[in-house]
Design a protein around this motif. Structure first.
Motif, PDB file in Angstrom:
ATOM      1  N   GLY A   1      88.684 148.732  80.320  1.00  0.00           N
ATOM      2  CA  GLY A   1      87.284 149.114  80.426  1.00  0.00           C
ATOM      3  C   GLY A   1      86.704 149.778  79.200  1.00  0.00           C
ATOM      4  N   VAL A   2      87.361 149.607  78.042  1.00  0.00           N
ATOM      5  CA  VAL A   2      86.868 150.223  76.806  1.00  0.00           C
ATOM      6  C   VAL A   2      85.468 149.735  76.458  1.00  0.00           C
ATOM      7  N   ALA A   3      85.174 148.482  76.779  1.00  0.00           N
ATOM      8  CA  ALA A   3      83.873 147.906  76.420  1.00  0.00           C
ATOM      9  C   ALA A   3      82.710 148.615  77.091  1.00  0.00           C
ATOM     10  N   LYS A   4      82.980 149.343  78.181  1.00  0.00           N
ATOM     11  CA  LYS A   4      81.906 150.041  78.891  1.00  0.00           C
ATOM     12  C   LYS A   4      81.612 151.418  78.294  1.00  0.00           C
ATOM     13  N   ASN A   5      82.425 151.850  77.344  1.00  0.00           N
ATOM     14  CA  ASN A   5      82.227 153.159  76.722  1.00  0.00           C
ATOM     15  C   ASN A   5      80.914 153.172  75.932  1.00  0.00           C
ATOM     16  N   PRO A   6      80.044 154.181  76.140  1.00  0.00           N
ATOM     17  CA  PRO A   6      78.743 154.222  75.439  1.00  0.00           C
ATOM     18  C   PRO A   6      78.887 154.228  73.914  1.00  0.00           C
TER      19      PRO A   6
ATOM     20  N   PHE B   1      81.233 152.891  72.167  1.00  0.00           N
ATOM     21  CA  PHE B   1      81.590 151.532  71.764  1.00  0.00           C
ATOM     22  C   PHE B   1      80.362 150.627  71.791  1.00  0.00           C
ATOM     23  N   GLN B   2      79.533 150.770  72.806  1.00  0.00           N
ATOM     24  CA  GLN B   2      78.330 149.955  72.909  1.00  0.00           C
ATOM     25  C   GLN B   2      77.400 150.180  71.713  1.00  0.00           C
ATOM     26  N   GLN B   3      77.280 151.447  71.278  1.00  0.00           N
ATOM     27  CA  GLN B   3      76.451 151.741  70.106  1.00  0.00           C
ATOM     28  C   GLN B   3      77.046 151.111  68.844  1.00  0.00           C
ATOM     29  N   GLN B   4      78.359 151.228  68.696  1.00  0.00           N
ATOM     30  CA  GLN B   4      79.027 150.636  67.541  1.00  0.00           C
ATOM     31  C   GLN B   4      78.878 149.117  67.545  1.00  0.00           C
ATOM     32  N   LEU B   5      79.006 148.534  68.714  1.00  0.00           N
ATOM     33  CA  LEU B   5      78.875 147.082  68.837  1.00  0.00           C
ATOM     34  C   LEU B   5      77.474 146.626  68.474  1.00  0.00           C
TER      35      LEU B   5
END
Length: 259
Positions: A79-84, A86-90
């Motif tokens: 569930g790392v992709a749901k980390n906020p 990570f979302q900003q970095q992506l």
């Protein structure tokens, strides 16, 4: 268990159909395909930086992509992709990739031809002039200090020794040496005074610029050494392309509504 003839035909047809698709992939990781096009893109980028395409490079890229796929699958499982964060970095990476793609499209659509590069070459040559000057200088804050240096030069003291008091860190430890340059390399009051000197002469009257007061010594003059156009053509094209991109970005920025 034996397959019926019809089943054998079906299996053969399925294998034939899968062949071209498999050829488009370099590996599968837990059922997820890694397309050959992804390897090709990375190899192309490496080649642009001077690394030749080779089987060794492709094998290394394949292994790295497999490793990335393994890590990505594990990250998704946890569930790392749901980390906020990570979302900003992506999102930042997505924007950067889009911006890079836009710039590359702009460069392809607006190539710099030889004529433009030659015009820039001629402009630079004209600005540089046909002579280069080897000079020394001593830079101080006050006019009286500069006049005192001139007086000491008249009394026979060496320019190199007096240069130790210069506030120019780039030349003071080298006796004030500025090496060979065209007059265009200097601010106008400095270059105007420099070109009036004869070899071996120094400015009897200190020269004021925005940096302070200068005492200038002209050591030698030679014809300007300028590389042939063909030797610098590609470099000029890259520089002009960068300038064009900078203007393109500035124009887009100016049109944007920013609050």
């Amino acid at each position: 268990m034996r397959l019926k003839p019809s089943s054998l035909a079906f299996a053969a047809a399925l294998a034939l159909a899968a062949g071209p698709a498999l050829a488009q992939n370099v590996a599968t990781v837990n059922g997820v395909a890694i397309p050959k096009a992804r390897v090709d893109a990375i190899v192309k980028a490496q080649a642009a930086q001077g690394q030749p395409d080779s089987e060794q490079l492709r094998a290394a890229v394949r292994e790295r992509l497999i490793e990335l796929e393994v890590l990505a699958q594990e990250a998704n499982r946890k569930g790392v992709a749901k980390n906020p964060d990570f979302q900003q970095q992506l999102e930042l990476q997505r924007q950067q990739a889009l911006a890079n793609a836009l710039v590359q499209d702009y460069i392809k659509a607006n190539p710099v031809d030889d004529a433009v590069a030659k015009a820039e070459y001629d402009k630079i040559r004209a600005q540089a002039g046909d002579k280069e000057y080897k000079a020394r200088h001593i830079l101080v804050d006050k006019e009286d200090d500069a006049k005192d240096i001139v007086a000491k030069l008249k009394a026979g003291q060496k320019f190199e020794d007096l240069a130790k008091v210069s506030k120019d860190p780039g030349s003071k430890d080298r006796g004030g040496d500025l090496d060979w340059n065209s007059p265009a390399a200097y601010v106008k009051p400095f270059s105007d005074a420099l070109v009036k000197l004869q070899k071996g002469q120094y400015t009897m009257v200190p020269v004021q610029t925005q940096f302070g007061w200068h005492v200038i010594l002209l050591e030698d003059v030679r014809p300007t050494k300028f590389p042939p156009f063909d030797d610098v053509k590609n470099e000029l094209k890259q520089r002009i392309a960068q300038q064009n991109v900078a203007k393109y970005v500035a124009d887009l920025r100016a049109k944007a509504k920013v609050q």
